[in-house]
Design a protein around this motif. Structure first.
Motif, short mmCIF file in Angstrom:
data_model
loop_
_atom_site.label_atom_id
_atom_site.label_comp_id
_atom_site.label_asym_id
_atom_site.label_seq_id
_atom_site.Cartn_x
_atom_site.Cartn_y
_atom_site.Cartn_z
N GLY A 92 0.95 -1.29 0.06
CA GLY A 92 -0.07 -0.15 -0.03
C GLY A 92 0.87 1.26 0.07
O GLY A 92 2.05 1.16 -0.12
N ALA A 93 0.29 2.41 -0.08
CA ALA A 93 0.80 3.68 -0.21
C ALA A 93 0.40 4.24 1.26
O ALA A 93 -0.89 4.37 1.64
CB ALA A 93 0.16 4.57 -1.30
N TYR A 94 1.17 5.13 1.94
CA TYR A 94 0.71 5.77 3.20
C TYR A 94 1.44 7.18 3.26
O TYR A 94 2.45 7.55 2.83
CB TYR A 94 0.98 5.14 4.54
N LEU A 95 0.74 8.25 4.00
CA LEU A 95 1.27 9.59 4.30
C LEU A 95 1.08 9.51 5.70
O LEU A 95 0.05 9.44 6.26
CB LEU A 95 0.62 10.69 3.60
N LYS A 96 2.14 9.76 6.58
CA LYS A 96 2.07 10.38 7.82
C LYS A 96 2.16 11.59 8.02
O LYS A 96 3.32 12.52 7.61
CB LYS A 96 3.22 9.37 8.70
N ILE A 97 1.17 12.53 8.35
CA ILE A 97 0.97 13.81 8.43
C ILE A 97 1.40 14.44 9.85
O ILE A 97 0.28 14.27 10.57
CB ILE A 97 -0.27 14.33 7.87
N ALA A 98 2.31 14.97 10.13
CA ALA A 98 2.53 15.35 11.54
C ALA A 98 1.89 16.68 11.93
O ALA A 98 1.64 17.43 10.85
CB ALA A 98 4.22 15.73 11.48
N PRO A 99 1.74 17.01 13.25
CA PRO A 99 1.07 18.22 13.46
C PRO A 99 1.89 19.32 12.88
O PRO A 99 1.04 20.56 12.59
CB PRO A 99 1.36 18.24 15.01
N TYR A 100 3.11 19.44 12.63
CA TYR A 100 3.73 20.39 11.81
C TYR A 100 3.12 20.85 10.72
O TYR A 100 3.16 22.06 10.70
CB TYR A 100 5.27 20.01 11.75
N TYR A 101 2.87 20.15 9.96
CA TYR A 101 2.47 20.52 8.40
C TYR A 101 0.96 21.07 8.73
O TYR A 101 0.80 22.13 8.18
CB TYR A 101 1.91 19.25 7.77
N VAL A 102 0.22 20.56 9.84
CA VAL A 102 -1.24 21.08 9.93
C VAL A 102 -1.14 22.37 10.40
O VAL A 102 -1.72 23.59 10.24
CB VAL A 102 -1.84 20.14 10.82
N LYS A 103 -0.25 22.72 11.40
CA LYS A 103 0.07 24.23 11.77
C LYS A 103 0.58 25.09 11.02
O LYS A 103 0.58 26.42 10.78
CB LYS A 103 1.24 23.98 13.23
N ASN A 104 1.60 24.64 10.15
CA ASN A 104 2.62 25.52 9.39
C ASN A 104 2.34 25.59 7.81
O ASN A 104 2.87 26.48 7.19
CB ASN A 104 4.06 25.36 9.65
#
Length: 209
Positions: A92-104
């Motif tokens: 499969g494919a996956y993206l782990k999206i850290a809070p940093y991206y959501v914030k910045n």
């Protein structure tokens, strides 16, 4: 292999909340069986990870149907890491999206589609002078399911012979996370929809949490 990882997840879910690690977002995409395995493991660790939503996508292009699933998760980064291993071990494919991206990063948008559709989206967006930045990207190493509707009306014996000849065994699925300015969001959605790309505006998901 999957059963042993589920045991690990259950054990981790029993750890005191005082020992919680950072929470992150994760999107996992691929064939239905792989996503079923991830969903089952996530439910086993439901104290530490939440299934935000799951989608089953069935796209039709000419005589070809392309089928894939994807799931969005939010929770303990250690649990997410185990789930991402299940994903990768099953192609499969996956993206782990850290809070940093959501914030910045401004106006995060998730796109999920066969790789050729993503490439066409990028080309169409460039032609229309739509500005965006690639943040994260991943592709499946296993193939998504395809079938050919033209053979459905044939007798089974004949279909079993002809169907494999039409199968697109190299259909790769892409997941990408992009960032854009507010003024381009509607245009991006329009171009994505015209290319049969599944679109998720990230801030809408966060607002629902």
């Amino acid at each position: 292999m999957i059963e042993s990882k589920i045991k690990v997840l259950r054990k981790a879910a029993q750890v005191s909340t005082a020992q919680d690690s950072d929470k992150i977002w994760c999107v996992i995409a691929g064939n239905e069986e792989m996503v079923n395995n991830v969903a089952y493991a996530a439910i086993s660790a439901k104290e530490r990870v939440k299934i935000v939503f799951r989608e089953h996508v069935n796209l039709k292009e000419s005589f070809v149907r392309k089928k894939f699933d994807f799931i969005m998760l939010h929770g303990d980064s250690n649990i997410i890491r185990e789930l991402s291993l299940i994903c990768k071990e099953n192609g499969g494919a996956y993206l782990k999206i850290a809070p940093y991206y959501v914030k910045n990063e401004s106006n995060l948008i998730l796109l999920v589609a066969p790789d050729n559709a993503i490439k066409k989206f990028a080309g169409d967006a460039e032609k229309d002078n739509i500005k965006f930045s690639f943040i994260l990207e991943d592709k499946t190493t296993g193939f998504i399911e395809t079938d050919v509707s033209i053979t459905n009306h044939l007798p089974k014996l004949l279909r079993d012979v002809i169907d494999p000849l039409f199968k697109l065994t190299d259909m790769v699925l892409s997941t990408i996370l992009i960032s854009t300015d507010e003024q381009y969001i509607k245009q991006i959605k329009k171009v994505a929809n015209s290319n049969q790309i599944f679109v998720v505006e990230f801030k809408e998901i966060i607002e629902e949490e």
